[in-house]
Design a protein around this motif. Structure first.
Motif, short mmCIF file in Angstrom:
data_model
loop_
_atom_site.label_atom_id
_atom_site.label_comp_id
_atom_site.label_asym_id
_atom_site.label_seq_id
_atom_site.Cartn_x
_atom_site.Cartn_y
_atom_site.Cartn_z
N ALA A 1 0.83 -1.21 0.00
CA ALA A 1 0.00 0.00 0.00
C ALA A 1 0.86 1.26 0.00
N LEU A 2 0.36 2.28 -0.69
CA LEU A 2 0.90 3.62 -0.53
C LEU A 2 0.34 4.14 0.79
N ALA A 3 1.21 4.52 1.70
CA ALA A 3 0.77 4.82 3.08
C ALA A 3 0.81 6.32 3.36
N PHE A 4 -0.30 6.81 3.92
CA PHE A 4 -0.45 8.23 4.24
C PHE A 4 -1.01 8.37 5.66
N LEU A 5 -0.73 9.52 6.25
CA LEU A 5 -1.33 9.88 7.54
C LEU A 5 -1.72 11.35 7.49
N THR A 6 -2.96 11.63 7.86
CA THR A 6 -3.44 13.01 7.85
C THR A 6 -3.54 13.53 9.29
N GLU A 7 -3.40 14.84 9.43
CA GLU A 7 -3.55 15.49 10.75
C GLU A 7 -4.37 16.76 10.58
N THR A 8 -5.40 16.93 11.40
CA THR A 8 -6.09 18.22 11.48
C THR A 8 -5.86 18.81 12.87
N ALA A 9 -6.39 20.00 13.09
CA ALA A 9 -6.06 20.77 14.31
C ALA A 9 -7.18 20.67 15.33
N ASN A 10 -6.96 19.90 16.40
CA ASN A 10 -7.99 19.62 17.40
C ASN A 10 -7.77 20.47 18.65
N PRO A 11 -8.70 21.36 18.98
CA PRO A 11 -8.55 22.15 20.21
C PRO A 11 -8.46 21.28 21.46
N GLY A 12 -9.00 20.09 21.41
CA GLY A 12 -8.95 19.19 22.56
C GLY A 12 -7.57 18.63 22.85
N GLN A 13 -6.64 18.85 21.95
CA GLN A 13 -5.28 18.37 22.16
C GLN A 13 -4.30 19.53 22.33
N THR A 14 -4.83 20.68 22.72
CA THR A 14 -4.03 21.89 22.74
C THR A 14 -3.78 22.32 24.18
N ASP A 15 -2.52 22.36 24.58
CA ASP A 15 -2.16 22.67 25.97
C ASP A 15 -2.71 24.02 26.42
N GLU A 16 -2.72 24.99 25.51
CA GLU A 16 -3.09 26.35 25.88
C GLU A 16 -4.59 26.49 26.16
N TYR A 17 -5.41 25.53 25.78
CA TYR A 17 -6.86 25.62 25.97
C TYR A 17 -7.24 24.92 27.27
N THR A 18 -7.87 25.65 28.18
CA THR A 18 -8.25 25.03 29.45
C THR A 18 -9.61 24.35 29.39
N ALA A 19 -10.51 24.87 28.56
CA ALA A 19 -11.83 24.26 28.42
C ALA A 19 -12.16 24.13 26.94
N PRO A 20 -11.49 23.20 26.27
CA PRO A 20 -11.67 23.11 24.82
C PRO A 20 -13.07 22.61 24.45
N ASP A 21 -13.61 23.19 23.38
CA ASP A 21 -14.86 22.69 22.82
C ASP A 21 -14.49 21.96 21.54
N VAL A 22 -14.45 20.65 21.62
CA VAL A 22 -13.94 19.87 20.48
C VAL A 22 -14.93 19.79 19.33
N VAL A 23 -16.17 20.23 19.56
CA VAL A 23 -17.17 20.22 18.49
C VAL A 23 -17.38 21.62 17.90
N ASN A 24 -17.54 22.61 18.76
CA ASN A 24 -17.95 23.93 18.27
C ASN A 24 -16.90 25.01 18.46
N ASP A 25 -15.65 24.62 18.57
CA ASP A 25 -14.58 25.63 18.67
C ASP A 25 -14.71 26.62 17.50
N PRO A 26 -14.65 27.92 17.77
CA PRO A 26 -14.90 28.88 16.69
C PRO A 26 -13.86 28.84 15.57
N LYS A 27 -12.62 28.51 15.88
CA LYS A 27 -11.59 28.49 14.83
C LYS A 27 -11.48 27.13 14.15
N ASN A 28 -11.63 26.09 14.91
CA ASN A 28 -11.46 24.74 14.35
C ASN A 28 -12.63 23.84 14.76
N PRO A 29 -13.84 24.18 14.28
CA PRO A 29 -14.99 23.34 14.63
C PRO A 29 -14.86 21.95 14.00
#
Lengths: 183, 354
Positions: free
Chosen positions: B272-300
């Motif tokens: 197989a040709l192998a790939f891995l994709t990454e998007t930007a999840n607020p839930g994995q961001t140290d700087e966010y204390t109360a991340p909204d992983v569904v409705n974050d305004p920048k990265n919903p």
């Protein structure tokens, strides 16, 4: 069908960029495309050059021998420590290689195109130092706009009288190449 | 005597309860996934490695066969259960994709043994996310963890973990599916999951394999496509295609030192040709204390799922353009569709109200 849609979209971008491009003397091919910093940006530019009909030789670690048959030199700036490691080159060697290409191209009257197509994520001290080196010798620069939000490339271009063209999307850089080469 | 009988019965009851609990704990987690017309068969990872059957590591495998000869695309979400955009993108493929050439194989929960575990890797993240679908009906999806629930592994984590092909990692990475590829048939539960996936890729003759991930918003990996060296040219085309759509993805070549990671080992151990994709999840961001992983305004979430699905499409188109056997499908929302509509209309709703 979707590929046709992609081609149409790229064509639309091409027309838009062509309309916005300033008039200038066409560069000659074949172009030697190389990387300054060993990020994947140079490979992207090779694909864009192919799509733009710009005959080219691609060698990410090209030396002076590869410059022999070239009528223009495209240097794609983007430092990747992992890329340098994979190529078995350290930063000092990369700077020396790029400087020797630039000096030789200038002495032979080969025009130089500097490109930075990976945007803000590919800025950083090593990339910036390479950009400073390359733009000192460049005739043209093509830069993705989000990599120039602080005006870094604008200042370098003004300082060295380089024709700078900003693109919003990496894919638009192909249209600028097409124009530069008169295709 | 009566007391003894009551105590004995209570003991038997407790024993039965314990056995039932044990059996339940060993059942793979089931998820709210409602397959669409494109799905022609449903299997298990254990079909490719039978010892996984009856363990929490077993997971559903959805096969979407067009019946038209072509290539085989493999898409995996949930390698890390907290990287929810990958899980949701895979779920939408199962519920919406109609293959027209070749086959698509989708595993929405690559590591099903991490879905019921909060490893404390980030605080303030939920156990479930809820999406309202057509008719205002809520559907819930598990928000798991990066690593396998330690309760499901027989041994405690070692101090240092060495992956099957020699990658050296911190000890707890022995429970990280994306450090244990290509797996071992007799290894830990997580290594056996990786082995089952490798067997799937080989036995199903997969041409293009994509592992869907997320990273912190400020991570250098956010919005990145990683590709094995055999897949690098296709990745370049894919990134340029995405760029033409206004979607910036960084490109990162897989390196030899990435031992144990999917893009490295799938590319080395299968065709197989192998790939891995990454998007930007607020839930994995140290700087966010109360991340909204569904409705974050920048990265919903709908934006991130749109990026994942756009990347899958661009990768497939690029691979086929460069000579991979053809795979084509329809019915899947574009990035623009998801920005316009959100996720709800693109997830299957109950066909009848109670």
């Amino acid at each position: 069908m979707r590929n046709a849609g992609t081609v149409l979209l790229l064509s639309t971008l091409l027309v838009g960029v062509l309309a916005a491009a300033p008039a200038m003397a066409a560069l000659e091919a074949p172009a030697l495309i190389t990387s300054a910093g060993q990020s994947p940006g140079a490979l992207m530019v090779r694909v864009l050059a192919d799509q733009a009909g710009v005959a080219n030789v691609y060698d990410a670690t090209a030396g002076l021998d590869q410059l022999a048959g070239a009528k223009s030199l495209i240097i794609v700036v983007g430092a990747s420590m992992k890329g340098l490691g994979a190529a078995g080159i350290d930063v000092d060697q990369e700077f020396a290689r790029i400087e020797s290409l630039l000096v030789e191209a200038t002495s032979r009257g080969i025009p130089v195109v500097a490109m930075h197509v990976e945007g803000a994520p590919r800025r950083g001290s090593t990339s910036d130092d390479l950009s400073v080196l390359v733009l000192e010798y460049a005739d043209h620069a093509i830069v993705r706009a989000d990599g120039n939000e602080d005006g870094f490339f604008t200042r370098l271009a003004e300082e060295h009288d380089v024709t700078l063209q900003l693109v919003e999307r990496t894919a638009e850089a192909g249209a600028v190449l097409k124009t530069l080469y008169g295709n | 005597m009566a007391n003894r009988m009551r105590i004995a019965m209570a003991a038997v009851g407790l024993l039965l309860f314990g056995l039932a609990l044990g059996a339940y704990a060993q059942t793979p987690a089931f998820h709210d996934i409602r397959p669409g017309y494109g799905v022609t068969a449903i299997g298990w990872l254990s079909d490719y490695h039978p010892p996984l059957r009856g363990t929490p590591g077993d997971s559903r495998v959805y096969i979407l066969d067009s019946g038209v000869p072509g290539g085989t695309l493999y898409v995996q979400g949930g390698t890390h259960g907290n990287e929810i955009a990958g899980v949701m993108a895979a779920t939408i493929l199962v519920e919406r994709a109609i293959p027209t050439v070749g086959r698509i194989i989708v595993v929405p929960h690559g590591n099903n043994a991490n879905v019921d575990y909060n490893d404390g890797y980030r605080s303030g993240v939920p156990s479930y996310v809820t999406i309202e679908v057509q008719g205002g009906v809520p559907r819930s999806f598990r928000y798991g963890s990066r690593r396998t629930n330690p309760a499901y592994e027989a041994e405690p984590d070692p101090d240092i973990y060495v992956s099957p092909d020699g990658g050296v990692h911190e000890g707890n990475e022995i429970r990280n599916l994306n450090r244990v590829h290509p797996g071992k048939p007799d290894g830990t539960l997580t290594e056996q999951i990786a082995y089952a996936i490798r067997q799937l890729l080989i036995e199903e003759n997969v041409d293009v394999a994509i592992d869907l991930h997320e990273a912190g918003v400020n991570s250098r990996l956010a919005n990145t496509l990683v590709a094995h060296e055999r897949a690098l040219e296709a990745a370049v085309y894919a990134v340029l295609d995405l760029s033409a759509q206004g979607l910036h993805f960084n490109l990162e070549p897989s390196r030899q030192e990435y031992r144990g990671l999917s893009h490295r080992e799938w590319g080395d151990h299968t065709k197989a040709l192998a790939f891995l994709t990454e998007t930007a999840n607020p839930g994995q961001t140290d700087e966010y204390t109360a991340p909204d992983v569904v409705n974050d305004p920048k990265n919903p979430l709908h934006d991130r799922v749109g990026r994942q699905l756009a990347a899958v499409r661009a990768i497939v188109d690029a691979a086929v353009l460069l000579g991979a056997p053809p795979v084509s499908y329809e019915g899947v929302p574009t990035y623009a569709d998801l920005v316009r509509d959100g996720l709800g209309p693109w997830l299957n709703a109950p066909t009848a109200q109670p």
